[in-house]
Design an enzyme around this catalytic site. Structure first.
Site, mmCIF file in Angstrom:
data_model
loop_
_atom_site.group_PDB
_atom_site.id
_atom_site.type_symbol
_atom_site.label_atom_id
_atom_site.label_comp_id
_atom_site.label_asym_id
_atom_site.label_seq_id
_atom_site.Cartn_x
_atom_site.Cartn_y
_atom_site.Cartn_z
ATOM 1 N N ASP A 99 -1.350 2.217 -3.651
ATOM 2 C CA ASP A 99 -0.346 1.991 -4.693
ATOM 3 C C ASP A 99 -0.913 1.076 -5.784
ATOM 4 O O ASP A 99 -0.244 0.796 -6.782
ATOM 5 C CB ASP A 99 0.984 1.475 -4.121
ATOM 6 C CG ASP A 99 0.864 0.135 -3.436
ATOM 7 O OD1 ASP A 99 -0.265 -0.394 -3.313
ATOM 8 O OD2 ASP A 99 1.911 -0.406 -3.008
ATOM 9 N N LYS B 182 -0.114 4.184 5.140
ATOM 10 C CA LYS B 182 -0.353 2.732 5.220
ATOM 11 C C LYS B 182 0.888 2.005 4.737
ATOM 12 O O LYS B 182 1.469 2.390 3.716
ATOM 13 C CB LYS B 182 -1.567 2.345 4.376
ATOM 14 C CG LYS B 182 -1.813 0.829 4.317
ATOM 15 C CD LYS B 182 -3.190 0.491 3.810
ATOM 16 C CE LYS B 182 -3.334 0.409 2.303
ATOM 17 N NZ LYS B 182 -2.466 -0.594 1.645
ATOM 18 N N GLU C 210 -6.213 -7.987 3.902
ATOM 19 C CA GLU C 210 -6.545 -8.266 2.492
ATOM 20 C C GLU C 210 -6.529 -9.772 2.256
ATOM 21 O O GLU C 210 -5.545 -10.453 2.597
ATOM 22 C CB GLU C 210 -5.531 -7.565 1.557
ATOM 23 C CG GLU C 210 -5.820 -7.860 0.082
ATOM 24 C CD GLU C 210 -5.113 -6.923 -0.892
ATOM 25 O OE1 GLU C 210 -4.422 -5.980 -0.444
ATOM 26 O OE2 GLU C 210 -5.242 -7.156 -2.109
HETATM 27 O O1 KIV Z 1 -3.238 -0.196 -3.015
HETATM 28 C C1 KIV Z 1 -4.407 -0.371 -2.685
HETATM 29 O O2 KIV Z 1 -5.362 0.080 -3.309
HETATM 30 C C2 KIV Z 1 -4.646 -1.160 -1.490
HETATM 31 C C3 KIV Z 1 -6.014 -1.752 -1.347
HETATM 32 C C4 KIV Z 1 -6.150 -2.900 -2.259
HETATM 33 C C5 KIV Z 1 -6.318 -2.097 0.054
HETATM 34 O O3 KIV Z 1 -3.774 -1.367 -0.690
#
Ligand code: KIV
Length: 270
Positions: free
Chosen positions: A50, A118, A187
């Protein structure tokens, strides 16, 4: 090696990589062309993050990103990708209840082509992870800095620095694994804590700003190509410097992740 010459990456392959100490290379992509470039470069996991809200749509945060956006970009990446495992973010408030989480995860898989969804958060997410896992929906749980909570936490900061927060994150990681999470993503977590968590769980742990001892690494594509507007996070690296093409830059990232040459100390937190 082009994608047609490698076997499709699966969750069991990622578990095998963790067991054998082979590092997992993950990068974000948001369209078919880059999906193909990453796949051809041997990226193991493509994340339709996202983060597209910031690098594609120009927002200051990921909060405005919708389910429609995620489905649209996921469909595009899926068309360019053949062998990498396709992981897709559940956007802000896509999981307010178990029922909605199930509906939205199903959309990402059926319409978007996601192979793993995710989601950010621990605590309240345990029940959601449990219910997704019970229905054989592969899940990655995102711990540490959770950008969807930026307004609540008041900025993009390293998480888990004090001993209580570190213990809570370690406990969450174990609980999420027990609830059925297939992958964890950390993260902006201090390197020592990320190392401890990666050793404490048997599922693969992908890090971003979390040190070299995670089982794999992820970065935002636009950061490694040097096209992100404004400040680039300390944990990222511009792979266009010294590369003659985008394909070579992505290939160099994969090579450095595999060799544990990325990240080095400049790109993690203590
Ligand atoms: O949204 C994204 O790209 C992510 C990464 C920073 C791990 O969650």
């Amino acid at each position: 090696m082009t994608a047609e010459h490698r076997r499709a990456v699966t969750l069991s392959r990622l578990r095998e990589m963790k067991a054998q100490g082979e590092k997992i290379a993950c990068l974000t992509a948001y369209d078919a062309s880059f999906g193909r470039v990453l796949d051809d470069a041997g990226v193991d996991v493509i994340l339709v993050g996202d983060s597209l809200g910031m690098v594609i749509q120009g927002h200051n945060t990921t909060v405005p990103v919708t389910m429609e956006d995620m489905v649209y970009h996921s469909q595009a990446v899926a068309k360019g990708n053949e062998a990498a495992l396709l992981m897709v973010d559940m956007p802000f408030m896509a999981c307010p209840t178990v029922d909605l989480a199930l509906v939205n995860a199903t959309r990402l898989m059926q319409e978007g082509g996601a192979q793993v969804v995710k989601l950010e958060g621990s605590g309240v997410q345990l029940e959601i992870v449990t219910e997704l896992a019970r229905r054989s929906i592969p899940v990655c749980a995102h711990l540490g800095l959770q950008p969807q909570s930026v307004h609540k936490i008041g900025g993009y900061r390293v998480q888990g620095r004090d001993s209580d927060a570190a213990k809570a994150m370690l406990d969450s990681a174990k609980a999420l694994e027990a609830a059925g999470a297939d992958l964890l993503l950390l993260e902006c977590v201090p390197e020592a804590l990320a190392t401890e968590i990666s050793k404490a769980v048997s599922v693969p742990v992908i890090g971003i700003g979390a040190g070299v001892n995670c089982d794999g690494q992820v970065l935002v594509l636009h950061d490694i190509l040097g096209v992100t507007a404004g400040k680039v996070p300390k944990f990222s690296k511009n792979y266009m410097l010294g590369s003659e093409s985008i394909a070579q830059a992505v290939g160099n990232y994969v090579t450095e992740v595999r060799a544990a040459a990325f990240p080095d100390e400049q790109h993690w937190f203590r």
